[in-house]
Every structure is written in C-alpha cells, then in structure tokens.
Enzyme design. Structure first.
Site, PDB file in Angstrom:
ATOM      1  CB  THR D  89      -1.028   0.003   1.160  1.00 45.19           C
ATOM      2  OG1 THR D  89      -0.367  -0.235   2.395  1.00 45.19           O
ATOM      3  CG2 THR D  89      -2.094  -1.062   0.935  1.00 45.19           C
ATOM      4  NE  ARG D 112      -7.628  -8.790 -19.599  1.00 40.22           N
ATOM      5  CZ  ARG D 112      -7.686 -10.010 -19.094  1.00 40.22           C
ATOM      6  NH1 ARG D 112      -7.294 -11.031 -19.815  1.00 40.22           N
ATOM      7  NH2 ARG D 112      -8.154 -10.238 -17.889  1.00 40.22           N
ATOM      8  CB  SER D 122     -13.546   7.310 -29.304  1.00 40.84           C
ATOM      9  OG  SER D 122     -14.688   6.765 -29.931  1.00 40.84           O
ATOM     10  CG  ASP D 212      -1.416   2.320  -7.609  1.00 39.80           C
ATOM     11  OD1 ASP D 212      -0.518   1.471  -7.584  1.00 39.80           O
ATOM     12  OD2 ASP D 212      -2.619   2.040  -7.475  1.00 39.80           O
ATOM     13  CG  HIS D 214       1.023  -2.195  -5.683  1.00 42.48           C
ATOM     14  ND1 HIS D 214       1.920  -3.196  -5.387  1.00 42.48           N
ATOM     15  CD2 HIS D 214      -0.181  -2.814  -5.829  1.00 42.48           C
ATOM     16  CE1 HIS D 214       1.294  -4.349  -5.332  1.00 42.48           C
ATOM     17  NE2 HIS D 214       0.024  -4.154  -5.601  1.00 42.48           N
ATOM     18  NE  ARG D 223       1.563  -7.347 -19.917  1.00 38.77           N
ATOM     19  CZ  ARG D 223       0.891  -8.349 -20.444  1.00 38.77           C
ATOM     20  NH1 ARG D 223       1.484  -9.204 -21.265  1.00 38.77           N
ATOM     21  NH2 ARG D 223      -0.370  -8.559 -20.131  1.00 38.77           N
TER      22      ARG D 223
END
Lengths: 301, 301, 301, 301
Positions: D89, D112, D122, D212, D214, D223
C-alpha cells in the site's frame, strides 16, 4: 452457425450431466446453462455458471440491516428499495460466468468495464479461426450527420454493395495472408504473436467473462442503451433476457430504475416544479444550455 | 457456542433442501455448505455458496491458450504451471461466499483486502449482541521485545489475571452502558449510530464475504502466514481447510508455491550461486544489510 | 486543538518549501496544501498532494473524442456533458491525497469505499493516543422513531448528561486500562495487537487516503447526503469545500447533477408526464408503493 | 517521426510554462514532463503528470507503523523492507499519468491490467490516422518451435520480404478502403463505428493511462520480462527508465526483488538445502516435474 457439430454435442452432454446440490438454484438458469444463444452472424453468449438468486440479494441486505428490514414486507419490495437508494453491495452477492464469442472491435469496448474477470483466447498462443463479422444489409448505417458517435440512414444500392465488398474482400485477403505468413510445412513461418497484426477488427475472438450482478447491471445500463453501438447492444440485450430468468425481481427493479429511469439535475428538478405549478418554461428560464434543454424536453415528451 | 438452537435448526434445514443442477459441483463443498466451523470463542465461518472447481481453472486457461495447452498432460500440471508463472486470471473463475462472525479488530484487518464483496451487520441500523472476544489464557501474549508487531511469551499469574479482568469487566460495562444509552420503554434513547461508539474492538460483528479464488489466495498467503496476528490467522487456517476440499489441485499448488515458497532477490540468487560453488558467504559479500542476510540465512537453515 | 505545536510548525515549514514545476497547478489547492482543516472535536483533513485540474478532465475527454469535441464550445460545457452522460473515466484523471484524523466508527464506514489507496496508523505496531470523539450536546440525538438508521430530537437534561457521562467515563477507563495492560518498566505488558481490543469505537485513528476524482465524487454523493450519519457528513462537507477550490467546473457539475439532482424511475417519468398534462395522480395510479410515492412527492414539493 | 511539428511546438510550450508549488517535486521527472520518448516506429510514451516521490512511500509507511519505523535507519532501507515483505500500500501513494501511442495489438495486452485509469482515442467518434506498425527486419521473428508463445530465429531473405510486403500492402489497402467507406463530399459514407472494423491490429491508437506505482510495478514485472512480447516490452523498458528517475530508491528495490528476483516453491527450498549440504539432486529426488526442474536449474546456472 456459430457452433460446430462437435461443440453442439459437447454442450448437450454437459446439460445432461447433473448433480445434487444444496446451493441456491434457479430453474430458469439451469435451462440456459451451456446453451449458445446466437448473436450477430457468428457470435454467441453461453451461461457457464452462476451463483445466487433474488434471495441472495435480500439475505445479504438483511445481514446488514438486521431485524430492521422486517418492516419491508417482501423480497420484491426490499430489492426495489435497495435499487432506488443505490445500495449496491447486496447485488454483488450474485455472480455469473459467460462464454462469449464476439468481434474484436466489440471486445475492445466491452473490456473497458474493469470490474470483471476475463480469460480471452490468445492469438499469441493459438491460431484464430477464419470468422469475420459482416453486417447484414439493414445494419449498414451511414454516419449520423448530427451525432459524432451515432448512425444515420441505412446505406443503399451501389454504396452499400461497395462497402460490403470492401469488408468481405479485405477480411478474406487479410486472413489468407495471415495463414501464408504463419508458414507451411516447408517454411518456418512468422511468429503467431506477429502474424495476428494483419487481422482486422471484425475478426471474432472469444472469452470467459465473469462478473457480479451489480457490475453487470452497470454494463447493461450503458450497453443496452439506445445510444450504444448496435453491435454491442445486441449482446447486452441477449444478456438482459438471461438475467430476467435468473433474478426476476432484481431485473424488474433494474428495468424500472435504471434502463427506463432518468437522471434529473437540480436545475431540472427546479424547472419541473415550476412547470407543475403551471409556468411555461424554456432553456433560458431553466438556466440550461440548449443541449441540456433539448434532452430535458425529450424526457418529458 | 456460536449458534443458537434456532440457527442450528435453520442450517440443518438448508443442508437438506437440495436441487438438481448442471453446474460444476464439488462433493467436498456440498458437505461444508451452511455448516458453521467454530473459530475463536464465539466466531465462525460458514460456506454459503461457491462457483467453480479445479476444472473451471484449467477450462479458462485452455480458452486462453487454445490447443497449445494440450501439451500439458493433465489438469494438475497445468494448474501448477499457472501458479508458478503468476497467470492469475484463471483462478479468478472460481468464487466463494462465506458467512463470517468475527471480532471488530479482526474485521478491520480483513477489510483491507479490497477486491471482495462485503455486507456487514450494521450497528447503525440494528443492535449488536453482547458477545466479546476474550483470549484464552494460552493466547494472552506479551509484546515481543524484538518485533514491533509480534508477540513474546505468554503472560502468567497475576499479570495475566489482571489483563483478563480488564478485558472482561470493560466489555461488560461498555455493553451495559450501550444498552442503557439505547433507552428503555420510558426513554427515547440515544441514536443507535451514536451508542455503538461505546463498544470496544473485541465485540463480535458478522458479514457475508464473497471473493474469487485468486484474491482469496492472496488473503490466505498474508493471513495464514506465521507473522499474521493469531486472531486473524485462525480464520485463515479454517478457510484453508475448506479450500483444500473445494479445489484440491489449486490448493496444493498454492501451498507449494506461495505458503511454503520463498521470494529471492537478485542479490539472493547471486549469493546462492556462489554458495553452491563452495564459497563461504556473509552479509557483506552478498551486498545485503544485516536484516536481509538474517532472513536469507533463516530461509536456508 | 487537533495538532501539536510541533506539528503546526512542521506544516508551516512544508508550506514554505516550494519548487518550480511544469505540472498542472491550481492556486486554490496550493493554499490548502498541508493545512489541517478541523473536523469534529479532534479530527481534521489535510491535503497532502493533488494531481490534475479541470483541464485534465477535458484533455482526457478530447483524447477520447478527438476533433469531435471541438463542437462543445468550452471546457465547462464539456465537463457538464460528461457528468450528465456518466462518462466517468475523464474524471479519474485527477487524483488527491488527504491526511485524515477520524474516529474509528467513521473510519469503518469510510473504508467501505474500496477504490482508493489507504495507509492507516497501525495499533498493532504503535500505541494510539488518548483522544476520543465526544459529541457536542447539540449532536446528541435520539434514535429516530420512523427511520431505522436516522436520528430524532436532541436529547435533553438528565438523559443527555447521563449519556455524556457514559461516553466520557468509559473512554477514560478503557484508555487507562489499555495503558495498564501495555505494561510498565517493571512488567512485560500485553502485546499491543491485543491491548487495542479494549479501545472503543470513538477513539481517533488517522490515515493517508488517496482517491481519484470520480470515486471521490461517488464518496461525496453518499456521504455529503442528508441521510449520511452526521459524523461522516462533516468530513464529506469539508472535502467538498476543498474540491470546489481544486476543480471548480467539475464540482459545479457534480453539485447540479449529483448532489442536487434526482433519479426518476420509469414509473416516475410516466407519472410526471401525466401530471404535466393536468392529471391528478396518486400512488395507485402511478403503480408505486406508498414508500415510493412518498419519496416521489417529496422530490416535487 | 511520431510527432508533427505543431505537436512538438506545443510540447515545448508546455515545458516552459512553469508554476510554483509546495507539492513534492522530482527534478528528474520535471525533465521528462511532456517530452515524447519514441518507441517502435511511430509510438511514444510521454509523462503528463506525476504525484509523489520516494519520500511519499516512506511517509505513508511511517503513518502506518508510527514510531516503530524509526529503527529503520533510512528511507532506502525502509523501502527495501516494504518491497521484500510485500507491503504494497505505501507504493500506491505515488501516481503517474502517461500519454502513450501504441499499436492496437499492444493496447489489447496492456488493457488487461485493470487497476488503472484510461482514456483512449475513440475510433467510433473520430477518424484514425494512417499509421501502422511494421516491424524492423531484425524483429521479424519466426515462431518458436519449442515455446507456443515465443519467437525463434529472425526470418531471412525471400520469406522476410514476403511477410513485410503482406503487412505493408494490407495496411495500405485496409486504410484506403477505410477512407473510401467513410465517404466523400458527395456521399454519406459508412458510420465511423463500422468503418473502423476494416483496420488491422497493427494500426496505432493512443491513450492517457494513469496508474499508481504498485500497479505500475506489477505491469513492469510482467511486461519488462524477457518472456513478454517484444512490442510491449519496449514500452515497459521505456517506462522503467522514467521510473528510475522518478523514484530511484523504489525502482532499485523493485529491480532487486522483482525484476531480478526469483520465486522458489517449497520443493525448491527443500532441494536447495540438500544441495547446499552437498547432495547431488535431480528432478525425481526433488519431487519436481521435468519442466519445474528445468526452470529450477536455469535459475541457479
């Protein structure tokens, strides 16, 4: 037909393999289980599993509110109360898992709903099938001239034919070259994770999608809406029909408060009060922009 | 006893009311359904519903990886592979719903796990029962002198008695005054949402908690760990026993890779290689702080 | 006073230490930074950091809608459009971090908003301060006789005094015993993670809470609402005042469409149309329950 | 070149418009702000905003652990401790917003990661640009013969040329037909939301992505890993370089414990102990499958 004979046989077998359970069970969903409901030209949705029923919602609410909820005489009334007051957590106690076959451009809209679990067919790992969404002639709509993300009239004659030819021919060619790049027995072939780049957004993919009822309602509110793109709306509508059989009381409340309901601004509430008192209102008096007033009038027309 | 006779009878009735379902069904979970498993002095966990089994995990993985997964000969091997490589989404396809009765201070730790659905008994709405957690003498541990969030020896004799007296007497008095503030027939009484302020953190609350298997494993890894506070660890351990019966292959992989496994840093890997080559290592050579080296040595002891 | 002299001095120093940045910067928020805004008797909120401004919202929307959004003449109109049509993702582009000191029973309601980041003071690790929320006499409300989770009149005279005495005395005694259990120089003392069990829900805790603007608005809609418990509502109202200075256009839209707005059901819309056409309506004609009709009438009164 | 002259000028202007702030500010990130870092042939990442620094992490940890953390002598040590013990956190207290231009097939992997905020261009609303990812010859890899989702040798000669021709020609044709379907001045044209179906997965899109620290580390671990597809890995590596300048202590801990670290199973730990005691081990003795043993050996090689 979206399913092969082999797949249809497997589904029939799954439906016949039954067990005894002490879990909450919904007859309407048992009938849906595993069966593919066709959507678009090659797509489908299938219920793979579900958890909970209308009673699971009120049971969760009654844990929260304890004896206090006894005053609400019945489950249906309690469910309507929860929906009306945005008490969303009891609806999260129901869960459904769908198997969905859908074009990639629909999948890209769908995945924006983040609070769900997804396992998609991997074109990095496996080879995609030669299946593309080609709109039926009556859905070959022109760009709306007033709404940037809307549709206008249906294309006709030569233009319609030209568009269909492009979509069909380019799909076929893209897939032919995809296959050719993947290589033959004599050739090594391009990596699958690269070859897939050549495939257009109307190719079909599939996934398992698991979601709780609260988040499913949120999805359905946006995607079963008249402003949603037709190609995702038909999936949402097929899901609506399933949910109706699964949690009839919750679905009825959802239909009344969300799908058929409306959100008023403070300015809208104030304008309504004056109209009910007999005053003739317009955008300026209501302090609304023209766009807001147009939407407000449409609601009450 | 955590349950009243009335509640026990209701549970027995639920267990006997069975249905026929075509859904994935796990015999071990059917036996757990609705039964309260006692935890601490007045708490329990009960399985209320579940979705999926070991096969739901491999089925989801096989949708993603398609024919590629055929090379993994069996479900157990595939589940171990998924766990080893942090492929977490297939585990999200299983879901469980528990009814938990637990002290408020345990609930406050538990709720920090955000990816779950919760409906808690509302002390704003209803009146809490007079039930408090009072540790058994053998769990009345002293503060650890070395670890800020750990326990040392068990308190003995007079000190133990004094602590137990404080906890018992203050609980009783706080609840007496809670009741007194809520008013009697003659008095209006303080609002329930205010009166609850007087209740200490060892009072019991209860909730429905629904979570997917991936997030449940994350919860169990942290809370069934030896460093977790005893009072939440016993809940985690009770859940572990249930999960073992629900998804035995997934639980075995979790036990091997998460509960019993270890995380090495790059420095740790480098140090290991030198040790395997026969070199004598220490904190300095490994480039670790004393704390890191202590943990590293403990792992290999 | 919620802050010690030492803390006040540290805050003053933080406010004076400035940097040059090319990030979006809002003068109104710079003035709020670090300053404690008092809430309740010992609580506060403090802005510790923020990201984005009104332009960050429209910028994100313009990435999505591209050149199409040029038709909306200005940022304020675009923000109102996004709010009206539930386009929530652009609001997620703004983020704020608050330091909050609050009673535990308020923290327990607050934490139910899951999409946020939290670091709370750990009573497992450290010793809590002797600070308790004791309601001001004018907030010592009786239980509502009509609403299970509401307040009625303010308690008076002897009953009020009795309640205040209970809350004060029990807090003091609970803390005295908490300290006594923690031990002295001569004694080992009970583990902190156990001793905290004795503390009532009106003790103060504190945390860092970081949230995006969309989820903050959701929190504020529920917690700044007239039906929210007074003790959390005052925190929500203090945050509203900060947000107004941070993203004035977004806050104005939120106030109009969410705080001051209303949700109509399909039945409500149908009833309204008939009322505007001059018909006299009642619950039965509208197909509503008495409860629904009461809320519907209240909206238009 | 990924940016037009106009865009480059706008970025230069943004970088020069500075403000005074009392917020935590990181010089290294100020230098990155707004500047496009090229990735692949037409893509980029750009830092648009950031919140927090290394100190924001330790500050959040110190709120949780109170005075207890004073024993950890410095920020770097505390950050390493948090990373080692999965205290995630405090890392969530830092936030970064990126503008990313990337091929659609990369975007589909990226999305994902659900715990992030996204606004994507868009193609329902606006017209996509004619920009496609065409791999450089040295990245035109063959399918791996051993790993279903891996790459083998680089294609050579005629086969490489044939693949490049397919990718280039099909992209051009697909875009020509996309434009043709969108209509000309004389024709209505197909709705944009339909015409986009014709575009292949190597077309570029763009989005704002806010996350964030984390969750960013989780993204980077998967990745920036050697097993990730090259085309997303280069984005992850570009982001790694930025994070290194933003939160150097946190990044160093991430590199040591996550990127460079390893996860051992209980069986792996047991095998290691026996090896350190001089025993000769193999898959059978270790109770591992061949695949597990292969990975285990590779780690220690």
């Amino acid at each position: 037909m979206p399913l092969s004979l082999e797949e249809a046989a497997a589904i029939a077998a799954q439906k016949e393999t039954t067990h005894t359970t002490a879990r909450a069970t919904v007859q309407g969903m048992e009938e849906h289980l595993y069966t593919a409901i066709p959507v678009l030209d090659h797509g489908f949705i299938r219920v793979i599993d579900y958890m909970g029923d209308d009673s699971a919602i009120t049971q969760a609410a009654r844990v929260s509110y304890g004896k206090g909820t006894k005053s609400v005489s019945n489950d249906e009334g309690l469910i309507r109360y929860l929906m009306r007051h945005w008490h969303s957590t009891p609806f999260e106690m129901c869960e459904v898992k769908l198997h969905v076959k859908l074009p990639v451009f629909v999948a890209r809209q769908w995945i924006r709903h983040r609070t769900a679990n997804v396992n998609e067919y991997s074109a990095r790992y496996s080879i995609l099938d030669r299946e593309f969404y080609i709109p039926a002639p009556e859905h070959l709509a022109a760009q709306s001239s007033t709404n940037n993300q809307g549709r206008g009239d249906v294309l006709q004659g030569e233009e319609a034919q030209r568009v269909l030819d492009y979509l069909r021919d380019d799909s076929i060619r893209a897939y032919d070259h995809y296959e050719a790049m993947l290589g033959t027995e004599d050739q090594q072939g391009l990596a699958r994770e690269l070859a897939r780049m050549n495939l257009p957004a109307n190719i079909y993919t599939q996934w398992y999608w698991k979601v709780d009822l609260h988040n499913l309602f949120h999805f359905l509110r946006l995607r079963a809406d008249a402003h949603a793109q037709y190609e995702i709306r038909v999936y949402a509508e097929a899901i609506c029909d399933v949910v109706k059989d699964w949690v009839p009381a919750a679905y009825a409340a959802f239909e009344d408060y969300r799908l058929g309901g409306a959100q008023l601004s403070a300015k809208g509430v104030a304008a309504l009060k004056r109209m009910l008192a007999g005053e003739q209102m317009d955008a300026e008096k209501a302090g609304m922009t023209k766009g807001e007033w147009r939407e407000f009038e449409a609601l009450l027309a």
